[in-house]
Design a protein around this motif. Structure first.
Motif, PDB file in Angstrom:
ATOM      1  N   ASP A 178       5.049   2.837  -3.573  1.00  0.00           N
ATOM      2  CA  ASP A 178       5.552   3.596  -2.639  1.00  0.00           C
ATOM      3  C   ASP A 178       4.674   3.493  -1.353  1.00  0.00           C
ATOM      4  OD1 ASP A 178       7.082   5.079  -4.330  1.00  0.00           O
ATOM      5  OD2 ASP A 178       5.566   6.531  -5.100  1.00  0.00           O
ATOM      6  N   PRO A 179       5.274   3.534  -0.291  1.00  0.00           N
ATOM      7  CA  PRO A 179       4.357   3.286   0.884  1.00  0.00           C
ATOM      8  C   PRO A 179       2.932   3.895   1.157  1.00  0.00           C
ATOM      9  CG  PRO A 179       6.727   4.199   1.376  1.00  0.00           C
ATOM     10  CD  PRO A 179       6.699   4.146  -0.170  1.00  0.00           C
ATOM     11  N   GLU A 180       2.771   5.176   0.583  1.00  0.00           N
ATOM     12  CA  GLU A 180       1.628   5.745   1.006  1.00  0.00           C
ATOM     13  C   GLU A 180       0.405   5.201   0.165  1.00  0.00           C
ATOM     14  OE1 GLU A 180       4.110   7.390  -0.567  1.00  0.00           O
ATOM     15  OE2 GLU A 180       3.552   8.571  -2.151  1.00  0.00           O
ATOM     16  N   VAL A 182       0.179   1.846  -0.613  1.00  0.00           N
ATOM     17  CA  VAL A 182       0.314   0.613  -0.105  1.00  0.00           C
ATOM     18  C   VAL A 182      -1.415   0.087   0.495  1.00  0.00           C
ATOM     19  CG1 VAL A 182       0.789  -1.370   1.505  1.00  0.00           C
ATOM     20  CG2 VAL A 182       2.596   0.163   0.165  1.00  0.00           C
ATOM     21  N   GLU A 205       3.892  -7.761   3.904  1.00  0.00           N
ATOM     22  CA  GLU A 205       3.190  -7.264   4.532  1.00  0.00           C
ATOM     23  C   GLU A 205       2.692  -8.020   5.936  1.00  0.00           C
ATOM     24  OE1 GLU A 205       2.387  -3.884   4.528  1.00  0.00           O
ATOM     25  OE2 GLU A 205       3.421  -3.564   2.493  1.00  0.00           O
TER      26      GLU A 205
END
Ligand code: ATP
Ligand code: MG
Length: 250
Positions: A178-180, A182, A205
């Motif tokens: 999930d993005p949070e 990363v 990234e």
């Protein structure tokens, strides 16, 4: 640390690596980008003895991967010799692959105990230090199912480090997160880079590649299309294929 000379790899009749030439210097963070199916994972797997190359030469730390050279003849390494060499290379995958029935600390101490025959108490102490390093000392007794994806991935990094690798390979370590979550994983990778570890990182990234990377290679369809300093390649790509790829991901 890694040298590829005209490396070819086929699966059946399909050639996936079509002559890769590159060099990863000791202490370098080497980023590999490219579209799906371009051969990035296959190349990492070749470095780590999970695939055998069909032609060319691949060296890790000055030694041929998968073969022993005597005179001008090559001999395939035996499984035991391959296993010895793989100990020196840490790999972190997109999926975390932790042992589900073991706690975080047990996951980290498993290989030193089982593979190197390390003393359990010492291995546990070292594992605790590594968990501390990835910010998870307080989760040592948790099972993977009780950890977030980002935490599991940090345990996976600690587990790879427990074998004292001279080279770390990362195959899209944050793309299943999930993005949070990363950022925490990238922070651990950034610390590792600052400690001088040689790292080959397949990633989407671009921020990480630009800030932490020392070199960047853009691969497409089994060849290296363009390489250079991440800043240069990302801001001023020379090839049309690189430009088109970057316009989709940046
Ligand atoms: P992605 O960004 O989607 O992870 P990738 O650049 O890592 O892509 P690879 O996984 O290296 O690409 O795959 C390159 C090509 O090789 C693909 O066409 C894939 O289908 C093929 N391939 C990979 N492994 C095998 C295998 N074991 N047998 C047959 N074909 C394979
Ligand atoms: Mg891949």
């Amino acid at each position: 640390m890694v040298r590829a000379q005209d490396v070819h790899k086929s699966f059946g009749h399909v050639e996936v690596l079509k002559g890769i030439d590159l060099e990863v210097k000791p202490g370098e963070v080497f980023c590999l980008i490219g579209p799906s199916g371009s051969g990035k994972s296959t190349f990492l797997r070749c470095i780590n003895h999970l695939e055998k190359i069909n032609a060319g030469r691949l060296y890790v730390d000055g030694e041929l991967v998968g073969y022993r050279q005597q005179g001008d003849k090559l001999y395939e390494l035996r499984d035991r010799e391959v296993a010895m060499k793989r100990r020196d290379i840490g790999m972190v995958f997109q999926r975390f692959n932790l042992f589900p029935h073991m706690t975080a600390v047990e996951n980290v101490m498993e290989a030193p105990v089982q593979v190197k025959g390390a003393n359990r108490a010492q291995a546990r102490e070292r594992a605790m230090q590594l968990l501390e390093r990835v910010g998870l000392a307080d989760r040592a007794g948790h099972y993977p199912s009780q950890l977030s994806g980002g935490q599991q991935q940090r345990v996976a990094i600690a587990r790879a480090l427990a074998m004292d690798p001279k080279l770390m390979l990362f195959d899209e370590p944050t793309s299943a997160l999930d993005p949070e979550l990363v950022g925490d994983v990238l922070d651990v990778m950034r610390d590792l880079a600052e400690s001088g570890m040689t790292m080959v990182v397949v990633t989407h990234e671009m921020g990480f590649a630009r800030e932490v990377g020392d070199s960047l290679v853009f691969m497409d369809d089994g060849v290296v299309v363009e390489s250079g300093h991440p800043r240069d390649v990302l801001t001023n790509p020379q090839h049309e294929r690189t430009q088109s790829f970057l316009s989709k991901v940046l």
